[in-house]
Design an enzyme around this catalytic site. Structure first.
Site, mmCIF file in Angstrom:
data_model
loop_
_atom_site.group_PDB
_atom_site.id
_atom_site.type_symbol
_atom_site.label_atom_id
_atom_site.label_comp_id
_atom_site.label_asym_id
_atom_site.label_seq_id
_atom_site.Cartn_x
_atom_site.Cartn_y
_atom_site.Cartn_z
ATOM 1 N N LYS A 143 -27.580 -4.279 2.968
ATOM 2 C CA LYS A 143 -28.688 -4.699 3.843
ATOM 3 C C LYS A 143 -28.579 -3.998 5.198
ATOM 4 O O LYS A 143 -29.541 -3.428 5.695
ATOM 5 C CB LYS A 143 -28.620 -6.218 4.014
ATOM 6 C CG LYS A 143 -29.594 -6.794 5.018
ATOM 7 C CD LYS A 143 -29.298 -8.277 5.244
ATOM 8 C CE LYS A 143 -30.165 -8.877 6.327
ATOM 9 N NZ LYS A 143 -31.571 -9.015 5.949
ATOM 10 N N HIS A 184 -49.685 -13.416 5.066
ATOM 11 C CA HIS A 184 -48.718 -12.380 4.696
ATOM 12 C C HIS A 184 -48.980 -11.082 5.442
ATOM 13 O O HIS A 184 -48.194 -10.155 5.347
ATOM 14 C CB HIS A 184 -48.752 -12.131 3.192
ATOM 15 C CG HIS A 184 -48.406 -13.360 2.408
ATOM 16 N ND1 HIS A 184 -49.364 -14.221 1.932
ATOM 17 C CD2 HIS A 184 -47.215 -13.887 2.050
ATOM 18 C CE1 HIS A 184 -48.771 -15.219 1.309
ATOM 19 N NE2 HIS A 184 -47.474 -15.042 1.369
#
Ligand code: GLN
Ligand code: ZN
Length: 771
Positions: free
Chosen positions: A21, A702
């Site tokens: 990540k 979103h």
């Protein structure tokens, strides 16, 4: 004695401290260049291989690693790269990330759930003009790495049939376009990939076909037969292992068994255990290799090794060559239990994360290859841990069990018919038509995140933290009053996560510190573990809700996470039916609802965004699931007075299949995602004769885009054609948590303007509908 080898379908990608990540996000932000990112990725793969080797895995998977997602990697490997992404970026790596995340100018591929897991994949876009082209570089590199490290390796890639079934029509291809029609064009490209891997030295290649565990029509089964007949007919290919998981293969089993592939990998856990009888009925797999998934690859409990051994013993009689594996890739579980220093070591022994599961399959393989005596200590330890778990006070709470057993049908039913409730709620709430509200969370600002980090690091006291939360709630309430929303929320600033917040406050749940699991791309979640009987220690939400209500005369909604979602986003017990666990959670929530009501809360929302997600992959399991799932919701909410209004909320646009279940929740008001589908949901609700109030979302949360009042008014007018004015609400699609405060603020102002505008257009009698 049989020679049985332990293997895996895939391993977690992230590294022990989510190094992947950090590296990928570092690359996005420009802190890291492409070479450094690739170096980190290679080091993580090397470390994972070393772990697998140490655990005793003698054939490791390769190619399962991903910088973002394995379906995206497959799209790349077959050249299914949309033109807009190719044009948007320069290097391969940037085109890849453009597909994953979009750029300022072009939207990414759509993202959706990987079967019934919490992993999200990127949906390939295909059309009649798609030209496939093989690019085996990633698979090739990762295979060669493993070989260079001295390991037997098996490349794993998504199979052609599942790839096409998981894809969607490209924009412009027409909604009726069926990606599966591209099979003939795709197979030669798979053949090239396979030939390349063969040339690199791969003896076996695994093709995953999880889509075949759903109920598939004959056309799909025929396509699968054709795909493997054609790939099997090539001479320049490795041996093929076709893998399925998450459920039984059903009608696809004889199809694959008859195909010229050399091996099958089948799941024998959970509902997929039915594969065992099916295989026996078929007379086994003469001449083929079977990789038996006997260790649950998607839950975190230590396996029942004795039971797995007895399944394997049966299988030994059915096949010529047997190997052992987890049921699916270990992508869905955290890396290593031994990293959990805060867990009681007694409890830690009950658990198996990826590393421990690798060890379990290695033990099973040894037991078969060398005899049980060779692993007697491991088997004994496993038995002891399982016995300790079954007998532990942590797993069994007599009071909870008695209360669950005493639940009656009436407990899970609101005593008054809907019409009576609606009238009582109207006179209590006195709302205008098209009342405006939000779904619960307000933007989680950097300040809030900092406050939480400060609390964890001890830089701020618990009281100091509470004051910051209180301040946030004051602002959120003041904003809603100023903007003119009708039913307010406190904004959920105290909640990091809608499931974890409650899990931390319920007995029976365990939390991990490092139990990260990839949700999508660089987003990881740390699902709590439902380990024992569930009960509530104390009220969980009453204080902040009451505080918020004290700041305004408008109604403030209480906000809870529903029982199904509490299960869906956790690791669940494997020692009792899900329905039982759901009922326990429902009873705990029922007490919370009662406390909110007693504290004066007139509206309580119980979110069930995951109701659709837990739907079994095969139709045969669906009725039973929907029965207990809706019962759990009604048990949580059924104890309230007629004038207490129960809301529920769901995201995701595919409601069609579960409309009867939505109705069975018997909630007074439901809010649903709808903006992106231009209100298709409202039409579906109307067509199904949905009898209660509904708020199909008019603001797509979103996207950072702020819709205008005119646009939202149009959506409301559209919804009005399906839902009458006295039953329609105006609200966003979902919570505002991920939006920036400025965006959310302007969008809500526009939402209120839109609702007022459309109200003014209503005929006068619509007004009388509400008290
Ligand atoms: N109440 C939650 C929120 O507003 C609902 C989130 C969800 O549906 N996923 O954030
Ligand atoms: Zn939602």
């Amino acid at each position: 004695m049989a020679r049985v080898r332990p293997t895996l379908h895939g391993y977690p990608r992230q590294g022990p401290h989510r190094e992947l990540k950090k590296a990928v996000e570092g690359y996005w932000s420009g802190r890291l260049d492409a070479a450094a990112l690739r170096e980190t990725a290679a080091a993580l793969r090397a470390a994972a291989r070393e772990e697998m080797r140490r655990a005793g895995i003698t054939e490791v998977p390769t190619g399962d690693f991903s910088l973002y997602d394995h379906v995206l990697d497959t799209a790349w490997a077959v050249g299914a790269i949309p033109e807009r992404h190719r044009a948007a970026a320069g290097t391969d790596l940037d085109v890849y990330f453009a597909m994953a995340r979009g750029t300022a100018d072009v939207p990414p591929l759509e993202m959706t759930k990987w079967f019934d897991t919490n992993y999200h994949y990127l949906v390939p876009e295909l059309g009649p003009d798609t030209v496939f082209a093989a690019d085996s570089r990633k698979q090739d590199t990762e295979f060669r790495e493993a070989r260079a490290a001295g390991l037997d390796a098996r490349p794993v890639l998504l199979g052609p049939v599942s790839f096409l079934l998981l894809a969607k029509p490209a924009p412009g291809a027409g909604a009726d376009f069926v990606p599966l029609t591209l099979l003939d064009r795709l197979l030669p490209v798979y053949a090239l990939l396979l030939a390349d891997l063969r040339a690199a030295g791969a003896e076996w290649v695994q093709l995953d076909e999880p889509a075949l565990v759903a109920d598939q029509p004959a056309s799909v089964l025929n396509a699968a037969a054709r795909a493997y007949r054609e790939l099997g007919a090539r001479t320049d290919r490795p041996k093929l292992l076709v893998a399925s998981y998450f459920d039984r293969l059903g009608d696809a089993l004889p199809v694959l068994a008859k195909s010229p592939v050399e091996g099958l990998a089948l799941d024998f856990t959970g509902p997929a255990a039915a594969n065992l009888d099916a295989l026996a009925a078929l007379g086994g797999l003469p001449g083929k290799r079977l990789v038996a998934g006997v260790v649950d690859g998607r839950n975190i409990w230590a396996a029942d090794l004795e039971r797995a051994l007895s399944t394997l013993a049966t299988l030994l009689g059915l096949v010529d060559r047997l190997d052992v594996a987890p049921s699916c890739s270990l992508l869905h579980v955290p890396l290593d239990v031994t990293a959990e220093r805060d867990l009681d070591p007694q409890v830690a022994r009950w658990l198996a994360f990826a590393r421990q599961k690798a060890e379990e399959v290695a033990v099973l393989a040894r037991a078969l290859s060398e005899g049980r005596d060779a692993v007697a200590p491991q088997l004994a330890a496993n038995r002891a841990a399982r016995a300790a778990r079954a007998g532990s006070a942590l797993t069994r709470d007599t009071a909870v069990r008695e209360r669950c057993a005493a639940v009656t049908e009436a407990d899970a039913r609101r005593p008054q018919p809907y019409a009576q409730r609606a009238a009582a709620q109207r006179s209590r709430l006195a709302l205008p038509p098209l009342p405006t509200t939000t779904i619960g969370s307000f933007p989680q600002t950097p300040e809030l995140r900092r406050a939480r980090a400060d609390l964890r690091a001890g830089r701020v006291t618990a009281d100091g933290y509470r004051e910051r939360i209180a301040e946030e709630i004051r602002e959120v309430i003041a904003f809603q009053e100023k903007t003119g929303l009708d039913v307010l929320v406190h904004g959920e600033p105290e909640r990091d996560d809608m499931v974890a917040y409650f899990a931390e406050r319920l007995d029976g749940y365990l939390a991990t510190r490092h139990g990260w699991v990839q949700s999508y791309g660089t987003r990881y979640v740390r699902p709590p573990i439902l380990a024992g009987d569930v009960s509530r220690r104390a009220p969980m939400t009453v204080e902040w809700t009451v505080f918020a209500q004290s700041l305004t005369r408008r109604p403030v909604k209480g906000m809870l996470t529903g029982p199904v979602t509490m299960l869906a986003w956790s690791f669940v017990r494997d020692d009792q039916p899900l329905a039982e666990t759901a009922r326990q959670v429902a009873l705990a929530l029922r007490d919370e609802v009662a406390d909110l009501e007693a504290a004066g809360t007139a509206v309580v929302q119980v979110d069930e965004p995951a109701l659709r997600e837990l739907l079994p992959l095969r139709a045969s399991g669906r009725d039973a699931y929907l029965t207990w799932a809706t019962e759990a919701f009604r048990l949580a909410t059924g104890g309230v007075r007629a004038d207490t209004q129960i809301h529920t909320h769901m995201c995701y646009a595919e409601f069609g299949e579960i409309l009867p279940a939505i109705e069975a929740l018997d909630a007074d008001v439901i809010s649903l995602e709808a903006a992106r589908s231009r209100m298709a949901v409202a039409d579906e609700l109307a067509a199904a004769g949905y009898p209660r109030e509904a708020g199909p979302g008019v603001y797509d949360i979103h996207s950072p885009r702020v819709p205008s009042a005119g646009e939202m008014a149009d959506l409301l007018r559209h919804a009005l054609r399906a839902v009458p004015a006295d039953r329609l609400w105006a609200n966003p699609d979902c919570g505002l948590k991920t939006r920036r405060p400025e965006e959310a603020g302007r969008a809500l102002e526009n939402l209120v303007t839109a609702a007022r505008r459309v109200r003014a257009e209503l005929p006068p009698q619509a007004d009388r509908g509400r008290g």
